[in-house]
Design a protein around this motif. Sequence first.
Motif, PDB file in Angstrom:
ATOM      1  N   MET A 136      38.299 -10.551  76.906  1.00  0.00           N
ATOM      2  CA  MET A 136      38.224 -11.382  75.501  1.00  0.00           C
ATOM      3  C   MET A 136      37.568 -12.676  75.731  1.00  0.00           C
ATOM      4  N   ASP A 137      37.583 -13.020  77.295  1.00  0.00           N
ATOM      5  CA  ASP A 137      36.996 -14.455  77.491  1.00  0.00           C
ATOM      6  C   ASP A 137      35.452 -14.377  77.757  1.00  0.00           C
ATOM      7  N   ARG A 138      34.849 -13.343  77.743  1.00  0.00           N
ATOM      8  CA  ARG A 138      33.425 -13.057  78.030  1.00  0.00           C
ATOM      9  C   ARG A 138      32.466 -12.719  76.745  1.00  0.00           C
ATOM     10  N   ILE A 139      31.547 -13.427  76.586  1.00  0.00           N
ATOM     11  CA  ILE A 139      30.602 -13.301  75.469  1.00  0.00           C
ATOM     12  C   ILE A 139      29.412 -12.220  76.207  1.00  0.00           C
ATOM     13  N   ASP A 140      29.191 -11.208  75.929  1.00  0.00           N
ATOM     14  CA  ASP A 140      28.222 -10.490  76.481  1.00  0.00           C
ATOM     15  C   ASP A 140      26.654 -10.885  76.291  1.00  0.00           C
ATOM     16  N   PHE A 141      26.442 -10.993  75.012  1.00  0.00           N
ATOM     17  CA  PHE A 141      25.201 -11.443  74.930  1.00  0.00           C
ATOM     18  C   PHE A 141      25.138 -12.194  73.258  1.00  0.00           C
ATOM     19  N   ALA A 142      24.041 -12.941  72.916  1.00  0.00           N
ATOM     20  CA  ALA A 142      23.889 -13.715  71.739  1.00  0.00           C
ATOM     21  C   ALA A 142      22.630 -12.908  71.052  1.00  0.00           C
ATOM     22  N   ALA A 143      22.855 -12.654  69.700  1.00  0.00           N
ATOM     23  CA  ALA A 143      21.787 -12.405  68.757  1.00  0.00           C
ATOM     24  C   ALA A 143      21.328 -13.631  68.124  1.00  0.00           C
ATOM     25  N   THR A 144      20.002 -13.701  67.719  1.00  0.00           N
ATOM     26  CA  THR A 144      19.538 -15.036  67.071  1.00  0.00           C
ATOM     27  C   THR A 144      19.545 -14.434  65.364  1.00  0.00           C
ATOM     28  N   ARG A 145      20.029 -15.492  64.747  1.00  0.00           N
ATOM     29  CA  ARG A 145      19.977 -15.240  63.210  1.00  0.00           C
ATOM     30  C   ARG A 145      18.635 -14.953  62.665  1.00  0.00           C
ATOM     31  N   ASP A 146      18.462 -14.187  61.499  1.00  0.00           N
ATOM     32  CA  ASP A 146      17.304 -13.934  61.086  1.00  0.00           C
ATOM     33  C   ASP A 146      16.201 -13.114  61.865  1.00  0.00           C
ATOM     34  N   SER A 147      16.792 -12.664  63.050  1.00  0.00           N
ATOM     35  CA  SER A 147      16.131 -11.592  63.973  1.00  0.00           C
ATOM     36  C   SER A 147      16.452 -10.120  63.536  1.00  0.00           C
ATOM     37  N   THR A 148      15.370  -9.258  64.049  1.00  0.00           N
ATOM     38  CA  THR A 148      15.765  -7.855  64.168  1.00  0.00           C
ATOM     39  C   THR A 148      15.794  -7.628  65.505  1.00  0.00           C
ATOM     40  N   GLU A 149      16.644  -6.733  66.068  1.00  0.00           N
ATOM     41  CA  GLU A 149      16.566  -6.270  67.318  1.00  0.00           C
ATOM     42  C   GLU A 149      16.728  -4.654  67.281  1.00  0.00           C
ATOM     43  N   VAL A 150      16.167  -4.127  68.703  1.00  0.00           N
ATOM     44  CA  VAL A 150      16.229  -2.784  68.634  1.00  0.00           C
ATOM     45  C   VAL A 150      17.160  -2.441  69.834  1.00  0.00           C
ATOM     46  N   TRP A 151      18.152  -1.770  69.584  1.00  0.00           N
ATOM     47  CA  TRP A 151      19.002  -1.242  70.882  1.00  0.00           C
ATOM     48  C   TRP A 151      18.740   0.352  70.921  1.00  0.00           C
ATOM     49  N   GLU A 152      18.983   0.465  72.464  1.00  0.00           N
ATOM     50  CA  GLU A 152      18.914   1.833  72.797  1.00  0.00           C
ATOM     51  C   GLU A 152      20.486   1.949  73.417  1.00  0.00           C
ATOM     52  N   VAL A 153      21.177   3.077  72.568  1.00  0.00           N
ATOM     53  CA  VAL A 153      22.469   3.170  72.948  1.00  0.00           C
ATOM     54  C   VAL A 153      22.689   4.703  73.484  1.00  0.00           C
ATOM     55  N   VAL A 154      23.447   4.858  74.444  1.00  0.00           N
ATOM     56  CA  VAL A 154      23.411   6.038  75.462  1.00  0.00           C
ATOM     57  C   VAL A 154      24.596   6.480  75.765  1.00  0.00           C
ATOM     58  N   ASN A 155      25.116   7.621  75.674  1.00  0.00           N
ATOM     59  CA  ASN A 155      26.336   8.364  76.268  1.00  0.00           C
ATOM     60  C   ASN A 155      25.899   8.926  77.721  1.00  0.00           C
ATOM     61  N   ARG A 156      26.314   8.194  78.630  1.00  0.00           N
ATOM     62  CA  ARG A 156      26.016   8.542  80.096  1.00  0.00           C
ATOM     63  C   ARG A 156      26.894   9.412  80.606  1.00  0.00           C
ATOM     64  N   ASP A 157      28.101  10.104  79.996  1.00  0.00           N
ATOM     65  CA  ASP A 157      29.097  10.936  80.619  1.00  0.00           C
ATOM     66  C   ASP A 157      29.115  12.119  79.674  1.00  0.00           C
ATOM     67  N   GLY A 158      30.031  13.184  80.071  1.00  0.00           N
ATOM     68  CA  GLY A 158      30.169  14.343  79.051  1.00  0.00           C
ATOM     69  C   GLY A 158      31.123  14.191  78.060  1.00  0.00           C
ATOM     70  N   THR A 159      31.756  12.988  78.144  1.00  0.00           N
ATOM     71  CA  THR A 159      32.767  12.712  76.850  1.00  0.00           C
ATOM     72  C   THR A 159      32.220  12.172  75.628  1.00  0.00           C
ATOM     73  N   PRO A 160      32.632  12.968  74.362  1.00  0.00           N
ATOM     74  CA  PRO A 160      31.730  12.416  73.542  1.00  0.00           C
ATOM     75  C   PRO A 160      32.311  11.082  72.766  1.00  0.00           C
TER      76      PRO A 160
END
Length: 205
Positions: free
Chosen positions: A86-110
């Motif tokens: 709760m005390d950590r911000i992982d990253f910041a996105a800039t307002r009015d920007s478009t980002e592309v994220w790659e999201v991947v499940n690296r284990d066998g659990t859904p």
Amino acid sequence: MTVRPGERTTLRSTGPDLGAGALADRFAGGRDRFDVLELRAAGRLVASPAVPDALAPMQRLAPASAAPTRTLEFLGRGINGRSMDMDRIDFAATRDSTEVWEVVNRDGTPHNFHVHDVRFQVLSDGGEVPASALSGWKDTVYLPPNRPLRIALRFTDHADPDVPYMYHCHLLYHEDAGMMGQFVVVEPGQSPGRPPRRHAHAPHR
């Protein structure tokens, strides 16, 4: 589909193919089957208006070949090797920007991926064109094991360097175990701050 007066039709959920193997599918609900809703036609029916050939237009946010801005890997009970803090911000996105994220499940659990503040579009599924079920706006998507999903997100409002939004696995016992992170939306040139001691997340939009 033609409906007769007084007819009853049941909407039923059947076991999905989660792609995680027979054992994982079974314990993650892949064999579940249950009735969701019963539709009951009135005794007297009138014709419905014709369904339009096209619904509301959808603006595409980014080409499917766009390079990822961020990569989020779900493994164990963490994202990118980190549990929620709760005390950590992982990253910041800039307002009015478009980002592309790659999201991947690296284990066998859904896992399911959910992000607050913005909706997103799926650009590719395992490097392939997404199925029609993934073609619309999303705020949650299933992550098959070891099949990266590339998504596009547009950040348009509610910039505040100190008030974060969350992204997480949408299975309750996974997010409770720490499979979550948080980000802020900032103005151009602004740096992320620090979550206030009495922590409150931005509204879930």
